[in-house]
Design an enzyme around this catalytic site. Sequence first.
Site, PDB file in Angstrom:
ATOM      1  N   LYS A 119       1.218  -1.112  -0.311  1.00 52.58           N
ATOM      2  CA  LYS A 119      -0.026  -0.175  -0.253  1.00 52.58           C
ATOM      3  C   LYS A 119       0.680   1.444   0.229  1.00 52.58           C
ATOM      4  CE  LYS A 119      -3.424  -2.118   3.299  1.00 52.58           C
ATOM      5  NZ  LYS A 119      -3.820  -2.188   4.177  1.00 52.58           N
ATOM      6  N   GLY A 120       1.830   0.662   0.315  1.00 49.82           N
ATOM      7  CA  GLY A 120       2.974   2.234   0.766  1.00 49.82           C
ATOM      8  C   GLY A 120       3.158   3.419  -0.460  1.00 49.82           C
TER       9      GLY A 120
ATOM     10  N   ASP B  58      14.589   0.162   1.347  1.00 46.74           N
ATOM     11  CA  ASP B  58      14.938  -0.033   2.108  1.00 46.74           C
ATOM     12  C   ASP B  58      16.494  -1.364   2.592  1.00 46.74           C
ATOM     13  OD1 ASP B  58      15.051  -0.598   5.205  1.00 46.74           O
ATOM     14  OD2 ASP B  58      13.625  -0.136   5.445  1.00 46.74           O
TER      15      ASP B  58
ATOM     16  N   GLU C 194       8.784   2.132  -5.996  1.00 46.12           N
ATOM     17  CA  GLU C 194       8.418   2.517  -4.386  1.00 46.12           C
ATOM     18  C   GLU C 194       8.740   3.374  -3.669  1.00 46.12           C
ATOM     19  OE1 GLU C 194       7.575   0.286  -2.413  1.00 46.12           O
ATOM     20  OE2 GLU C 194       8.778  -1.499  -2.698  1.00 46.12           O
TER      21      GLU C 194
ATOM     22  N   LYS D 216      17.136   3.894   1.702  1.00 45.00           N
ATOM     23  CA  LYS D 216      17.510   3.732   2.608  1.00 45.00           C
ATOM     24  C   LYS D 216      19.071   3.128   3.148  1.00 45.00           C
ATOM     25  CE  LYS D 216      15.052   4.109   6.521  1.00 45.00           C
ATOM     26  NZ  LYS D 216      13.994   3.173   7.838  1.00 45.00           N
TER      27      LYS D 216
ATOM     28  N   ASP E 201       4.221   4.139   6.277  1.00 47.42           N
ATOM     29  CA  ASP E 201       3.372   3.928   7.438  1.00 47.42           C
ATOM     30  C   ASP E 201       3.522   2.845   8.583  1.00 47.42           C
ATOM     31  OD1 ASP E 201       1.815   0.113   7.892  1.00 47.42           O
ATOM     32  OD2 ASP E 201       3.359   0.954   6.495  1.00 47.42           O
TER      33      ASP E 201
ATOM     34  N   PHE F  22      13.720   5.444  11.794  1.00 45.26           N
ATOM     35  CA  PHE F  22      11.656   4.962  11.109  1.00 45.26           C
ATOM     36  C   PHE F  22      11.061   5.644  10.897  1.00 45.26           C
ATOM     37  CE2 PHE F  22       9.601   0.785  11.507  1.00 45.26           C
ATOM     38  CZ  PHE F  22       7.873   2.019  10.916  1.00 45.26           C
TER      39      PHE F  22
END
Length: 179
Positions: free
Chosen positions: A42-43, A102, A98, A130, A158, A151
């Site tokens: 979902k991000g 990460d 995206e 990141k 989220d 974070f």
Amino acid sequence: MLNDIKTTLISEEEIKQTVKELGKKLTEDYAGKNVLLVTVLKGAVVFLADIMREIDLKCEIDFMVVSSYGSSTKTSGNVKIIKDVNIPLEGKDVIIIEDILDSGLTLNYIINMLKERNPNSIEICTLLDKPARRACEVKAKYIGKQVPDEFVVGYGLDFDEKYRNLPFIGVLKPEVYMK
């Protein structure tokens, strides 16, 4: 909700400018190509909605749903495809849109899976990179901003399905996710 944010890392205006610049670059690089934007839900849906309006090309979009985090703050490394793309990839120039690159584990899995379907090309366009958390060799060709090993939430990102609706990228206070 704002009380849970330690600091604003990237403002709403900075995001808008970054998205505009990425859209311009994608328009230049993919002129005359058969573009398919693939987003992992979902991000990245917020980023997709904004960047596709900045790409001045005919393009298709499709979605995947994958699971590798659950409600944890770290990837499990086990990628489960919940919803695959519906559009055939053969002959397409696939751009994976995206929210954040990460560890790279999920994207590595997705790229290897999609390559088997004979697209012309596959590239990654990520709003955030990141690199401090990279666990495998995955590189995005299009990167909005590099972020520190914090974070981050907001603009689709989220923690436990919350904070996606923040219009900026913020650093979540550790006491919120370490409960």
